[in-house]
Scaffold this motif. Sequence first.
Motif, mmCIF file in Angstrom:
data_model
loop_
_atom_site.group_PDB
_atom_site.id
_atom_site.type_symbol
_atom_site.label_atom_id
_atom_site.label_comp_id
_atom_site.label_asym_id
_atom_site.label_seq_id
_atom_site.Cartn_x
_atom_site.Cartn_y
_atom_site.Cartn_z
ATOM 1 N N ASN A 31 0.830 -1.203 0.000
ATOM 2 C CA ASN A 31 0.000 0.000 0.000
ATOM 3 C C ASN A 31 0.871 1.262 0.000
ATOM 4 O O ASN A 31 0.711 2.127 0.853
ATOM 5 C CB ASN A 31 -0.918 -0.022 1.233
ATOM 6 N N ARG A 56 2.220 4.850 -0.428
ATOM 7 C CA ARG A 56 1.566 6.146 -0.623
ATOM 8 C C ARG A 56 2.555 7.214 -1.072
ATOM 9 O O ARG A 56 2.187 8.371 -1.181
ATOM 10 C CB ARG A 56 0.889 6.561 0.672
ATOM 11 N N ARG A 101 8.573 2.194 5.216
ATOM 12 C CA ARG A 101 7.258 1.581 4.999
ATOM 13 C C ARG A 101 6.451 2.437 4.035
ATOM 14 O O ARG A 101 6.623 3.643 3.982
ATOM 15 C CB ARG A 101 6.502 1.479 6.314
ATOM 16 N N GLY A 102 5.526 1.790 3.361
ATOM 17 C CA GLY A 102 4.670 2.521 2.431
ATOM 18 C C GLY A 102 3.459 3.136 3.093
ATOM 19 O O GLY A 102 2.777 3.975 2.516
ATOM 20 N N CYS A 103 3.163 2.697 4.313
ATOM 21 C CA CYS A 103 1.994 3.193 5.030
ATOM 22 C C CYS A 103 2.222 2.993 6.517
ATOM 23 O O CYS A 103 3.267 2.505 6.934
ATOM 24 C CB CYS A 103 0.734 2.468 4.573
ATOM 25 N N THR A 104 1.243 3.300 7.324
ATOM 26 C CA THR A 104 1.370 3.165 8.776
ATOM 27 C C THR A 104 0.885 1.811 9.286
ATOM 28 O O THR A 104 0.962 1.547 10.483
ATOM 29 C CB THR A 104 0.580 4.276 9.490
ATOM 30 N N ASP A 128 7.282 6.155 7.647
ATOM 31 C CA ASP A 128 6.056 5.571 7.100
ATOM 32 C C ASP A 128 5.253 6.569 6.262
ATOM 33 O O ASP A 128 4.139 6.288 5.851
ATOM 34 C CB ASP A 128 5.194 4.947 8.192
ATOM 35 N N SER A 129 5.862 7.731 6.020
ATOM 36 C CA SER A 129 5.264 8.716 5.110
ATOM 37 C C SER A 129 6.365 9.688 4.702
ATOM 38 O O SER A 129 7.407 9.765 5.348
ATOM 39 C CB SER A 129 4.118 9.476 5.779
#
Length: 88
Positions: free
Chosen positions: A13, A15, A51-54, A72-73
């Motif tokens: 996922n 972002r 990471r691509g997301c939380t 994560d962002s």
Amino acid sequence: MLRCTVKFCGGCNPRYDRGEVYQTVRTSLADVAAFSYPEDGVHYDALLIIRGCTGCPYLYEEIDADHRIIIDSADGIEEAIRTIRQLA
């Protein structure tokens, strides 16, 4: 010079462009940290987890590192850079 490694989440996922973030961090810290991909049996000062997301909870505990820094962002880039710089 800090010995650092990096792990990316599975990317289910994303972002933001995680590869671009990694390049930004590496470039910004080139004077204090050397990054490589993890190797078995090697100890690292810091593990950067991008990471691509939380939603991903995985901390890659099988990697021997004194510190784990999570991005994560895209908003977390500067904080991660400051944190790693403070370790030097």
